[in-house]
Scaffold this motif. Structure first.
Motif, PDB file in Angstrom:
ATOM      1  N   PHE A 183       0.652  -1.207  -0.126  1.00 19.04           N
ATOM      2  CA  PHE A 183      -0.024   0.006  -0.031  1.00 19.04           C
ATOM      3  C   PHE A 183       0.761   1.244  -0.002  1.00 19.04           C
ATOM      4  O   PHE A 183       0.333   2.377  -0.070  1.00 19.04           O
ATOM      5  N   SER A 184       2.100   1.061   0.036  1.00 20.22           N
ATOM      6  CA  SER A 184       3.113   2.181   0.323  1.00 20.22           C
ATOM      7  C   SER A 184       3.698   2.635  -1.292  1.00 20.22           C
ATOM      8  O   SER A 184       3.605   1.907  -2.064  1.00 20.22           O
TER       9      SER A 184
ATOM     10  N   SER B 270       7.283   3.514   4.085  1.00 14.22           N
ATOM     11  CA  SER B 270       6.468   4.263   4.845  1.00 14.22           C
ATOM     12  C   SER B 270       5.065   4.512   4.536  1.00 14.22           C
ATOM     13  O   SER B 270       5.048   3.742   3.069  1.00 14.22           O
ATOM     14  N   ILE B 271       4.100   4.458   5.263  1.00 15.45           N
ATOM     15  CA  ILE B 271       2.846   4.406   4.800  1.00 15.45           C
ATOM     16  C   ILE B 271       2.042   5.582   5.398  1.00 15.45           C
ATOM     17  O   ILE B 271       2.348   6.009   6.752  1.00 15.45           O
TER      18      ILE B 271
ATOM     19  N   PRO C 152       7.002   5.061   9.582  1.00 14.93           N
ATOM     20  CA  PRO C 152       7.893   4.181   9.176  1.00 14.93           C
ATOM     21  C   PRO C 152       6.874   2.662   9.338  1.00 14.93           C
ATOM     22  O   PRO C 152       6.342   2.456  10.391  1.00 14.93           O
ATOM     23  N   ILE C 153       7.035   1.859   8.286  1.00 17.91           N
ATOM     24  CA  ILE C 153       6.420   0.701   8.181  1.00 17.91           C
ATOM     25  C   ILE C 153       6.861  -0.363   9.314  1.00 17.91           C
ATOM     26  O   ILE C 153       6.190  -1.103  10.001  1.00 17.91           O
ATOM     27  N   ARG C 154       8.260  -0.190   9.567  1.00 19.01           N
ATOM     28  CA  ARG C 154       8.887  -1.031  10.556  1.00 19.01           C
ATOM     29  C   ARG C 154       8.166  -0.685  12.032  1.00 19.01           C
ATOM     30  O   ARG C 154       8.660  -1.484  12.836  1.00 19.01           O
ATOM     31  N   LYS C 155       7.621   0.314  12.338  1.00 22.14           N
ATOM     32  CA  LYS C 155       7.171   0.868  13.628  1.00 22.14           C
ATOM     33  C   LYS C 155       5.849   0.991  13.687  1.00 22.14           C
ATOM     34  O   LYS C 155       5.125   1.423  14.609  1.00 22.14           O
TER      35      LYS C 155
ATOM     36  N   SER D 295      -3.520  -5.164  -1.482  1.00 22.87           N
ATOM     37  CA  SER D 295      -2.519  -4.302  -2.102  1.00 22.87           C
ATOM     38  C   SER D 295      -3.555  -2.993  -2.579  1.00 22.87           C
ATOM     39  O   SER D 295      -4.992  -2.834  -2.068  1.00 22.87           O
ATOM     40  N   ASN D 296      -2.849  -1.807  -3.011  1.00 21.24           N
ATOM     41  CA  ASN D 296      -3.850  -0.811  -3.430  1.00 21.24           C
ATOM     42  C   ASN D 296      -4.987  -1.037  -4.364  1.00 21.24           C
ATOM     43  O   ASN D 296      -5.965  -0.547  -4.385  1.00 21.24           O
ATOM     44  N   SER D 297      -4.925  -2.081  -5.207  1.00 14.41           N
ATOM     45  CA  SER D 297      -5.588  -2.244  -6.145  1.00 14.41           C
ATOM     46  C   SER D 297      -6.359  -3.785  -6.040  1.00 14.41           C
ATOM     47  O   SER D 297      -7.286  -4.198  -7.030  1.00 14.41           O
TER      48      SER D 297
END
Length: 356
Positions: free
Chosen positions: A22-23, A28-29, A44-47, A222-224
């Motif tokens: 989705f990023s 990041s997201i 941050p995706i990892r957080k 996912s986005n789509s």
């Protein structure tokens, strides 16, 4: 250093590979916090979507999930690339497992079970106190209220049950939802959303379960793309290709995203191109929730919050009349092949007066 202590401190309950789908940059997201309305464009995706030692300090369950995620990532990558569900039977069956595990491993499930267990301990202590049972009579209400039980892996119970439950839901039709609009799907801290038109107006149904007639489960990947599991004994899929439905209508995507947003416990994650105003619009409608109040029970059950808002999923049409009111037979509520499982606790957990 304790050799038994897991070095993977932060345990993600929504897989990082899924969030990256989705990023815009894989790092990041965007994140929206429901309680405060706070919006972070590049979290941050990892957080995010994780908690310290959620699956225990020895790392065994976390390692298992890493293997599960690796296999799932490969399958989902192929789905998004080929725009079709896997033909391989093993891969398809694995996706059912991925659905049940993705629901059961969340922090909400862990917090819910911790609350349920603490309510059970307190209610049992109150019962003993009021009954004058040995060991309980000396307690006071204030002391009982201060009781607190902690567990190393509170979601262990639900994870084990989910692993066994996936075999019982393979009758649900798997459907790929393709989003052709410019508005991406969102994902939340509860990546699996269950909904049920058939039981929406049943007053005595507290939540939507995997074993119920009319269950619909949705997971954005996912986005789509999103995957749906549908009870086709209750619904007809409005598509010539029964394995895939293509959506070109922004309003239809809004409805699906709205369902995801309402189901979210606290955090909504999305592509950075989605502004905060869009998410706020998704949440304009107040959540209509049903959930079991464990504080009033001595015997408690674990349940997931279920959305009772009227959401339009245009790719489905009812084949049978929905149930209304209450006092229906169990065969009206549950799919026929799952009814025996409601009375067997060697593979699944039991709900008393609650759904599975």
């Amino acid at each position: 250093m304790d050799k038994n202590r897991n070095q993977k401190v932060y345990n993600h309950y929504v897989p990082q590979f899924l969030l990256k789908n989705f990023s815009e940059n894989d790092k990041s997201i965007s994140m929206y916090i429901k309680d405060t309305g706070h919006y972070v464009k590049n979290a941050p995706i990892r957080k995010v979507a994780g908690s310290d030692y959620l699956y225990g300090e020895n790392g065994k369950i976390e390692d298992i999930f890493c293997e599960v995620e690796g296999f799932a990532a490969g399958i989902i990558k192929k789905i998004c690339s080929n725009e079709q569900l896997p033909k391989n039977k093993q891969d398809r069956e694995f996706l059912y497992l991925f659905f049940t595990l993705s629901e059961a491993r969340t922090k909400e499930f862990a917090d819910n079970f911790t609350q349920v267990f603490n309510d059970f301990v307190k209610n049992t202590a109150r019962f003993g106190m009021y009954s004058g049972l040995p060991g309980f009579a000396e307690f006071t209400d204030a002391e009982i209220e201060e009781l607190k039980v902690t567990m190393e892996i509170p979601s262990l119970y639900s994870i084990k049950a989910a692993a066994n439950m996936s075999d019982a839901i393979t009758d649900l039709h798997m459907l790929l939802i393709v989003n052709r609009t410019k508005t991406p799907f969102i994902i939340t801290d509860t990546p699996v959303t269950k909904y049920n038109y058939y039981l929406l107006n049943c007053k005595n149904i507290m939540g939507y379960g995997w074993y119920q007639n009319g269950i619909i489960a949705l997971m954005p990947i996912s986005n789509s793309y999103a995957i749906a599991l549908v009870d086709t004994c209750i619904y007809r899929i409005r598509s010539f290709n029964k394995k895939k439905v293509v959506i070109n209508d922004d309003d239809a995507i809004f409805q699906i995203n709205k369902l995801f947003a309402l189901q979210a416990k606290q955090f909504i994650y999305a592509n950075q191109g989605i502004p905060a105003e869009y998410i706020e619009k998704l949440l304009n409608e107040k959540e209509e929730l049903r959930a079991l109040n464990t504080n009033k029970l001595l015997l408690t059950s674990l349940s997931v919050r279920s959305i009772k808002n009227h959401i339009q999923l245009p790719f489905l049409k009812m084949k049978v009349k929905p149930l209304y009111g209450q006092a229906h037979s169990s065969s009206d509520y549950y799919r026929k092949h799952t009814i025996p499982l409601l009375n067997c606790d060697n593979k699944t957990w039991i709900y008393k007066g609650e759904d599975k």
